[in-house]
Design a protein around this motif. Sequence first.
Motif, mmCIF file in Angstrom:
data_model
loop_
_atom_site.group_PDB
_atom_site.id
_atom_site.type_symbol
_atom_site.label_atom_id
_atom_site.label_comp_id
_atom_site.label_asym_id
_atom_site.label_seq_id
_atom_site.Cartn_x
_atom_site.Cartn_y
_atom_site.Cartn_z
ATOM 1 N N SER A 252 0.762 -1.223 -0.003
ATOM 2 C CA SER A 252 -0.076 0.071 0.001
ATOM 3 C C SER A 252 0.936 1.089 0.007
ATOM 4 O O SER A 252 0.533 2.187 -0.691
ATOM 5 N N GLN B 179 -7.531 0.549 0.127
ATOM 6 C CA GLN B 179 -7.647 -0.631 0.654
ATOM 7 C C GLN B 179 -8.714 -0.691 1.843
ATOM 8 O O GLN B 179 -9.630 -1.596 1.737
ATOM 9 N N ASP C 295 -6.569 -1.262 -4.576
ATOM 10 C CA ASP C 295 -5.523 -1.655 -3.418
ATOM 11 C C ASP C 295 -6.595 -2.829 -2.712
ATOM 12 O O ASP C 295 -7.735 -2.429 -1.958
HETATM 13 MG MG LIG Z 1 -1.810 -2.775 2.461
#
Ligand SMILES: [Mg+2]
Length: 275
Positions: free
Chosen positions: A46, A87, A164
Amino acid sequence: MSEPAILVENVSFDYPRGPRALDGIALRIDVGERVAVVGQNGSGKSTLVRQFNGLLRPTVGTVSINGRPIGRRHVAELAREVGLAFQNPDRQIFAGSVRAEVAFGPRNLGLSQSERDAAVERAIVTVGLDGDEGTNPYDLGFSRRKCLALASILAMETPIVILDEPTTGQDARGIDRVKRIVSDLSAAGRTVIAVSHDMRFVAESFERVIVMRAGRIVLDGTPAEAFADAAWPTLASTYLEPPLAARVGARLGLGTTPTEASLVGALVERAADGR
Ligand SMILES: [Mg+2]
Ligand SMILES: Nc1ncnc2c1ncn2[C@@H]1O[C@H](COP(=O)(O)OP(=O)(O)OP(=O)(O)O)[C@@H](O)[C@H]1O
């Protein structure tokens, strides 16, 4: 040769009062590539993709988008070129309705009202949230909030799209939808990058796999290369397991079969050979 979509030169990144999350990353992603980024929890996936839209800036090194170094360019300006679906959708979502959320990004793109409405509706339909335009995002379950975060990015129609962990929390239908979105974006010539822990999704939807461990890239190849048994020790070193099809193919001595389709193909071929 045309400029790469993303060029990362010698990038390291330290979180303030935190660890060194990226350590000497060099990476070139060409326009139209479909790239998956994998690796153990905390390996820096990330953190890496957040360098691509200016959310984070390298401590050392340079990131260039379409041939232009990001430097001090503003996130809002970069948002025309790079869309990043977070994410954790709850860090992205802030509006009071699905439509308002998806409409926020395109507002600043200089499109006409009707073009904007069309882009917003298209994105909502693409992720399967049509009928929920007026719903408060917090009345949606997690998987649908993930879809909403994705729609907000799709509505921007950026040449580079970063997802993500797009399949987290999705059932089989949701995963199929994400796969279709990836393949449609790719067919339209857009560059697609996804971070994922779902090796089956990675093997089936991407042409290149970047494996990270402790802030570094430890492997970069096609799914057949990344999931070949020679690569298994590297995968294991970052707590990854190849997809089931690859493990079965290897157990049966069929070579590298990263996807179900390649496994079945190899089995059919063996049967035809009468081996
Ligand atoms: Mg991550
Ligand atoms: N905001 C932050 N402040 C300080 N440290 C952070 C922050 N975000 C991440 N880190 C640390 O940086 C490292 C890389 O984290 P990152 O979130 O990029 O990993 P990841 O590969 O995406 O992990 P996951 O698979 O769990 O999503 C980890 O050690 C993590 O604890």
